[in-house]
Enzyme design. Structure first.
Site, PDB file in Angstrom:
ATOM      1  N   LYS A 232     -55.104 -57.224  28.653  1.00 52.02           N
ATOM      2  CA  LYS A 232     -53.699 -57.582  28.409  1.00 52.02           C
ATOM      3  C   LYS A 232     -53.271 -58.797  29.249  1.00 52.02           C
ATOM      4  O   LYS A 232     -53.994 -59.225  30.159  1.00 52.02           O
ATOM      5  CB  LYS A 232     -52.828 -56.349  28.693  1.00 52.02           C
ATOM      6  CG  LYS A 232     -53.142 -55.171  27.731  1.00 52.02           C
ATOM      7  CD  LYS A 232     -52.191 -53.994  27.925  1.00 52.02           C
ATOM      8  CE  LYS A 232     -52.511 -52.866  26.946  1.00 52.02           C
ATOM      9  NZ  LYS A 232     -51.528 -51.758  27.020  1.00 52.02           N
TER      10      LYS A 232
ATOM     11  N   TYR B 255     -49.145 -53.105  17.012  1.00 55.57           N
ATOM     12  CA  TYR B 255     -48.584 -51.884  17.600  1.00 55.57           C
ATOM     13  C   TYR B 255     -47.598 -51.183  16.649  1.00 55.57           C
ATOM     14  O   TYR B 255     -46.773 -50.388  17.106  1.00 55.57           O
ATOM     15  CB  TYR B 255     -47.894 -52.195  18.928  1.00 55.57           C
ATOM     16  CG  TYR B 255     -48.843 -52.243  20.116  1.00 55.57           C
ATOM     17  CD1 TYR B 255     -49.542 -51.099  20.514  1.00 55.57           C
ATOM     18  CD2 TYR B 255     -49.033 -53.399  20.852  1.00 55.57           C
ATOM     19  CE1 TYR B 255     -50.407 -51.112  21.608  1.00 55.57           C
ATOM     20  CE2 TYR B 255     -49.889 -53.429  21.953  1.00 55.57           C
ATOM     21  CZ  TYR B 255     -50.578 -52.280  22.320  1.00 55.57           C
ATOM     22  OH  TYR B 255     -51.417 -52.294  23.399  1.00 55.57           O
TER      23      TYR B 255
ATOM     24  N   ASN C 142     -50.418 -52.461  31.869  1.00 56.74           N
ATOM     25  CA  ASN C 142     -51.476 -51.569  32.345  1.00 56.74           C
ATOM     26  C   ASN C 142     -52.875 -52.075  31.997  1.00 56.74           C
ATOM     27  O   ASN C 142     -53.801 -51.290  31.825  1.00 56.74           O
ATOM     28  CB  ASN C 142     -51.227 -50.131  31.856  1.00 56.74           C
ATOM     29  CG  ASN C 142     -51.238 -50.018  30.344  1.00 56.74           C
ATOM     30  OD1 ASN C 142     -51.420 -50.994  29.650  1.00 56.74           O
ATOM     31  ND2 ASN C 142     -51.066 -48.802  29.845  1.00 56.74           N
TER      32      ASN C 142
ATOM     33  N   HIS D 106     -56.162 -52.156  26.720  1.00 57.85           N
ATOM     34  CA  HIS D 106     -55.981 -51.281  25.562  1.00 57.85           C
ATOM     35  C   HIS D 106     -57.345 -50.812  25.098  1.00 57.85           C
ATOM     36  O   HIS D 106     -58.304 -51.582  25.130  1.00 57.85           O
ATOM     37  CB  HIS D 106     -55.311 -52.040  24.403  1.00 57.85           C
ATOM     38  CG  HIS D 106     -55.459 -51.343  23.073  1.00 57.85           C
ATOM     39  ND1 HIS D 106     -54.567 -50.390  22.648  1.00 57.85           N
ATOM     40  CD2 HIS D 106     -56.419 -51.435  22.108  1.00 57.85           C
ATOM     41  CE1 HIS D 106     -54.970 -49.927  21.462  1.00 57.85           C
ATOM     42  NE2 HIS D 106     -56.093 -50.544  21.114  1.00 57.85           N
TER      43      HIS D 106
ATOM     44  N   GLU E   8     -58.630 -51.403  13.958  1.00 51.26           N
ATOM     45  CA  GLU E   8     -58.272 -52.412  14.966  1.00 51.26           C
ATOM     46  C   GLU E   8     -59.329 -53.511  15.051  1.00 51.26           C
ATOM     47  O   GLU E   8     -58.996 -54.680  15.260  1.00 51.26           O
ATOM     48  CB  GLU E   8     -58.065 -51.734  16.324  1.00 51.26           C
ATOM     49  CG  GLU E   8     -56.827 -50.845  16.340  1.00 51.26           C
ATOM     50  CD  GLU E   8     -56.646 -50.082  17.652  1.00 51.26           C
ATOM     51  OE1 GLU E   8     -55.695 -49.291  17.740  1.00 51.26           O
ATOM     52  OE2 GLU E   8     -57.461 -50.278  18.594  1.00 51.26           O
TER      53      GLU E   8
HETATM   54  P1  ATP Z   1     -53.199 -48.461  24.652  1.00 53.77           P
HETATM   55  O1  ATP Z   1     -52.785 -48.094  23.246  1.00 53.77           O
HETATM   56  O2  ATP Z   1     -52.645 -49.782  25.114  1.00 53.77           O
HETATM   57  O3  ATP Z   1     -54.671 -48.332  24.872  1.00 53.77           O
HETATM   58  P2  ATP Z   1     -52.458 -45.843  25.538  1.00 53.77           P
HETATM   59  O4  ATP Z   1     -53.137 -45.372  24.293  1.00 53.77           O
HETATM   60  O5  ATP Z   1     -52.885 -45.295  26.848  1.00 53.77           O
HETATM   61  O6  ATP Z   1     -52.556 -47.413  25.655  1.00 53.77           O
HETATM   62  P3  ATP Z   1     -49.973 -45.611  24.111  1.00 53.77           P
HETATM   63  O7  ATP Z   1     -49.191 -44.351  24.147  1.00 53.77           O
HETATM   64  O8  ATP Z   1     -50.777 -45.933  22.883  1.00 53.77           O
HETATM   65  O9  ATP Z   1     -50.901 -45.634  25.409  1.00 53.77           O
HETATM   66  O10 ATP Z   1     -48.966 -46.784  24.415  1.00 53.77           O
HETATM   67  C1  ATP Z   1     -49.316 -48.131  24.110  1.00 53.77           C
HETATM   68  C2  ATP Z   1     -48.898 -49.014  25.246  1.00 53.77           C
HETATM   69  O11 ATP Z   1     -47.478 -49.011  25.331  1.00 53.77           O
HETATM   70  C3  ATP Z   1     -49.368 -48.575  26.637  1.00 53.77           C
HETATM   71  O12 ATP Z   1     -50.668 -48.985  26.956  1.00 53.77           O
HETATM   72  C4  ATP Z   1     -48.348 -49.254  27.517  1.00 53.77           C
HETATM   73  O13 ATP Z   1     -48.681 -50.644  27.661  1.00 53.77           O
HETATM   74  C5  ATP Z   1     -47.084 -49.138  26.693  1.00 53.77           C
HETATM   75  N1  ATP Z   1     -46.319 -47.936  27.062  1.00 53.77           N
HETATM   76  C6  ATP Z   1     -46.622 -46.654  26.782  1.00 53.77           C
HETATM   77  N2  ATP Z   1     -45.699 -45.808  27.255  1.00 53.77           N
HETATM   78  C7  ATP Z   1     -44.761 -46.589  27.846  1.00 53.77           C
HETATM   79  C8  ATP Z   1     -43.537 -46.350  28.527  1.00 53.77           C
HETATM   80  N3  ATP Z   1     -43.073 -45.098  28.691  1.00 53.77           N
HETATM   81  N4  ATP Z   1     -42.848 -47.408  28.992  1.00 53.77           N
HETATM   82  C9  ATP Z   1     -43.301 -48.681  28.826  1.00 53.77           C
HETATM   83  N5  ATP Z   1     -44.439 -48.988  28.192  1.00 53.77           N
HETATM   84  C10 ATP Z   1     -45.156 -47.966  27.715  1.00 53.77           C
HETATM   85 MG    MG Z   2     -52.765 -46.198  22.369  1.00 52.22          MG
END
Ligand code: ATP
Ligand code: MG
Length: 138
Positions: free
Chosen positions: A9, A49, A112, A115, A126
Site C-alpha cells: 500500500k 474495493y 496497514n 493487502h 483480483e
Molecule cells: P485487505 O483487504 O486490505 O487485505 P483485510 O482483509 O485485513 O485487509 P478488510 O476488512 O478487507 O481487511 O478491509 C480492507 C481495508 O480497509 C483494510 O486493510 C484497511 O486498510 C481498511 N480498513 C478496514 N477496517 C477499517 C476501519 N475500521 N477503519 C479504517 N480502515 C479500515
Molecule cells: Mg480484505
C-alpha cells in the site's frame, strides 16, 4: 500450489519499504511471480474495493489507496491465500501477532501496509483485475 493477489500500500512505497516487505514475503516461502508499481486513480481504488462500498471507512480507504504508488503482486506457494494472510497479520496492527508484516510496518488500521486476497475465488478475480496472462511468469 495457489496464487494470491498482494498489494503493497502507499504507506510502504512512501517510506521506501518495498524491498523490506518483499524480503518478508520471499522468506516466508511465497514466490513473487508478477509485480508492478502503479498509481491507482480514485475510481480504480473504488472498483477494487467495491465489496466494501457500504462500510463507513470506504471513502477514506479509497482516498488512501490512491494517495501514492502501490506495488501489486501475484504470490505463489502452498496454501498461498491463507498463508499470506498469516504473514500479513491482523487488519488492525495493534492486534497483529509478533513477526507479521502489519505488526512491524503498519502505521494504522487504514495504512496497514499490505493487502492479501481473502479467498481463492477473490484471488482469481483480483489477479484478473490487475494482470494479463502475459505478465505472469510462474
Ligand atoms: P485487505 O483487504 O486490505 O487485505 P483485510 O482483509 O485485513 O485487509 P478488510 O476488512 O478487507 O481487511 O478491509 C480492507 C481495508 O480497509 C483494510 O486493510 C484497511 O486498510 C481498511 N480498513 C478496514 N477496517 C477499517 C476501519 N475500521 N477503519 C479504517 N480502515 C479500515
Ligand atoms: Mg480484505
Amino acid at each position: 500450489m495457489e496464487r494470491t493477489l498482494s498489494i503493497l500500500k502507499p504507506d510502504v512505497t512512501r517510506r521506501n519499504l518495498t524491498g523490506a516487505v518483499n524480503q518478508r514475503i520471499e522468506s516466508s516461502n511465497l514466490r513473487i511471480i508478477a509485480q508492478k508499481r502503479l498509481h491507482l486513480t480514485l475510481e480504480q481504488a473504488q472498483r477494487f474495493y467495491a465489496v466494501h462500498q457500504e462500510r463507513s471507512f470506504f471513502n477514506d480507504l479509497c482516498t488512501f489507496m490512491s494517495s501514492g504508488p502501490v506495488v501489486v503482486q501475484i504470490l505463489e506457494g502452498d496454501n498461498a491465500v491463507n498463508h499470506y494472510r498469516d504473514v500479513m497479520g491482523a487488519t488492525n496492527p495493534a492486534n497483529a501477532d509478533e513477526g507479521t508484516i502489519r505488526r512491524d510496518f503498519a502505521e494504522s488500521i487504514e495504512a496497514n501496509s499490505v493487502h492479501g486476497s481473502d479467498s481463492l475465488d477473490n484471488a482469481v478475480k483480483e489477479i484478473a483485475f490487475f494482470f494479463s496472462e502475459m505478465e505472469i511468469v510462474g
